[in-house]
Design a protein around this motif. Structure first.
Motif, PDB file in Angstrom:
ATOM      1  N   ASN A   1       0.786  -1.203  -0.277  1.00 28.84           N
ATOM      2  CA  ASN A   1       0.105  -0.078  -0.031  1.00 28.84           C
ATOM      3  C   ASN A   1       0.766   1.287   0.037  1.00 28.84           C
TER       4      ASN A   1
ATOM      5  N   ARG B   1      -7.236  -2.986   2.704  1.00 28.75           N
ATOM      6  CA  ARG B   1      -6.988  -3.729   1.472  1.00 28.75           C
ATOM      7  C   ARG B   1      -5.562  -4.380   1.499  1.00 28.75           C
ATOM      8  N   ARG B   2      -5.556  -5.666   0.950  1.00 22.41           N
ATOM      9  CA  ARG B   2      -4.615  -6.501   0.972  1.00 22.41           C
ATOM     10  C   ARG B   2      -3.910  -7.304   2.101  1.00 22.41           C
TER      11      ARG B   2
ATOM     12  N   THR C   1     -13.088  -1.740   3.493  1.00 26.99           N
ATOM     13  CA  THR C   1     -12.343  -3.168   3.610  1.00 26.99           C
ATOM     14  C   THR C   1     -13.103  -4.261   3.196  1.00 26.99           C
TER      15      THR C   1
ATOM     16  N   TYR D   1     -13.448  -4.441  -0.546  1.00 27.96           N
ATOM     17  CA  TYR D   1     -12.054  -5.169  -1.018  1.00 27.96           C
ATOM     18  C   TYR D   1     -12.410  -6.434  -1.057  1.00 27.96           C
ATOM     19  N   TYR D   2     -12.757  -7.115   0.196  1.00 27.88           N
ATOM     20  CA  TYR D   2     -12.689  -8.630   0.305  1.00 27.88           C
ATOM     21  C   TYR D   2     -13.891  -9.335  -0.589  1.00 27.88           C
TER      22      TYR D   2
ATOM     23  N   TYR E   1     -12.261  -9.324  -3.801  1.00 29.89           N
ATOM     24  CA  TYR E   1     -11.297 -10.358  -3.863  1.00 29.89           C
ATOM     25  C   TYR E   1     -11.680 -11.788  -3.764  1.00 29.89           C
TER      26      TYR E   1
END
Length: 328
Positions: free
Chosen positions: A26, A188-189, A316, A319-320, A323
């Motif tokens: 990030n 994220r990530r 978040t 994002y998931y 993902y």
């Protein structure tokens, strides 16, 4: 002022160690968006290729595959670098209790290698990841820099030793070291897989799979959950500030307090599901409550976190969802 308004001179070069990890990738992305050059040093022991795939071909991005335990690698990585953002480390309190020797090697020896390489290459500032775990069993809330208790895990001890070396390197050699005491960073990530996955991605993963997650302890333990964008801001402002911050450490948090039951309920609410959690044993080395004073960072770094817990958790989870859909 957000970090997007921080103006570094053209041609500024950053080195991000652990740059393929959660926080590191990030940081790499943010620096590239600002138009600067970034070197990413990672041995992929915990970092992931997928975290840097979007900028691997960027002309301003350089990947160095290497281990911070190797001093030659560290020296080469620091050549021509203005600022080091040192994120490379092994995380997880429970894993450190099982594997103390590797934590000593990576987190202490590796950080010392990086500090020395930064010093010998005349790096302007060495900003490094510390942890709220250095507060140990000190009971007073909010946590204030300078009021620490007994260390509760090998992981916490490695971060404490890093801070002591950083103070020493500033006093002895004038290397401007700045410690970031992260409080429960999420976003994220962050890796949702594996036994040692952090609590937020673990909960989201379980709920998206219609499974009941395990909450360790009674769920009343609280944390100062901190969204990744706030951490990026803190790191870049720690490089930028004109204040004399050499040898200092800063709480990087939101200054809030959310217990695990509240966290779980919020994630259920955003996902529009309701599955009762299971409760497991308390984890050894865990603290009961965590909440940070961020006054020092506000004052000296101009740190003003833009994202609160509720905003961060929504972003978040979004994002998931994407993902997991793209990975199934």
């Amino acid at each position: 002022m957000g970090y997007q308004d921080v103006k570094f001179p053209n041609g500024t070069v950053f080195l991000v160690t652990g740059g393929a990890g959660f926080i590191g990738s990030n940081l790499c992305e943010a620096i590239l968006k600002m138009g600067h050059k970034v070197k990413c040093l990672d041995d992929f022991s915990t970092g992931k290729e997928e975290n840097i795939k979007d900028f691997i071909d960027n002309k301003d991005f350089q990947l160095i595959r290497g281990d911070i335990r190797n001093i030659e690698t560290c020296m080469k990585a620091c050549e021509g670098v203005d600022y080091v953002l040192h994120q490379a480390a092994w995380g997880s309190v429970p894993r450190s209790i099982e594997m103390p020797l590797i934590y000593e090697e990576v987190n202490i020896k590796g950080t010392l290698n990086m500090m020395d390489a930064a010093r010998l290459n005349n790096v302007k500032r060495f900003v490094y990841a510390s942890s709220s775990s250095v507060y140990g069993d000190h009971p007073v809330l909010p946590k204030v820099e300078g009021q620490e208790g007994n260390i509760l895990s090998p992981y916490a001890l490695t971060k404490k030793v890093n801070e002591e070396y950083a103070k020493l390197y500033y006093r002895l050699y004038g290397l401007e070291t700045v410690g970031m005491r992260y409080f429960n960073v999420f976003g994220r990530r962050q890796d949702p897989h594996g036994y040692y996955a952090a609590v937020i991605p673990k909960f989201v993963k379980c709920l998206l799979n219609n499974e009941s997650p395990v909450i360790n302890g009674d769920g009343k333990q609280s944390r100062d959950f901190t969204y990744i964008e706030n951490v990026i801001e803190a790191n870049l402002k720690a490089c930028y500030t004109k204040e004399n911050v050499g040898g200092e450490t800063f709480n990087i948090a939101c200054g809030g307090q959310v217990n695990l039951i509240e966290l779980y309920d919020k994630i259920c609410e955003v996902l529009e599901v309701r599955i009762d959690p299971k409760f497991g044993p308390i984890r050894i080395g865990d603290i009961k409550h965590s909440n940070a004073s961020i006054q020092k960072a506000k004052q000296l770094l101009d740190y003003n976190p833009d994202f609160n817990f509720r905003e961060g958790i929504k972003l978040t989870i979004k994002y998931y969802k994407e993902y997991f859909m793209s990975n199934h």
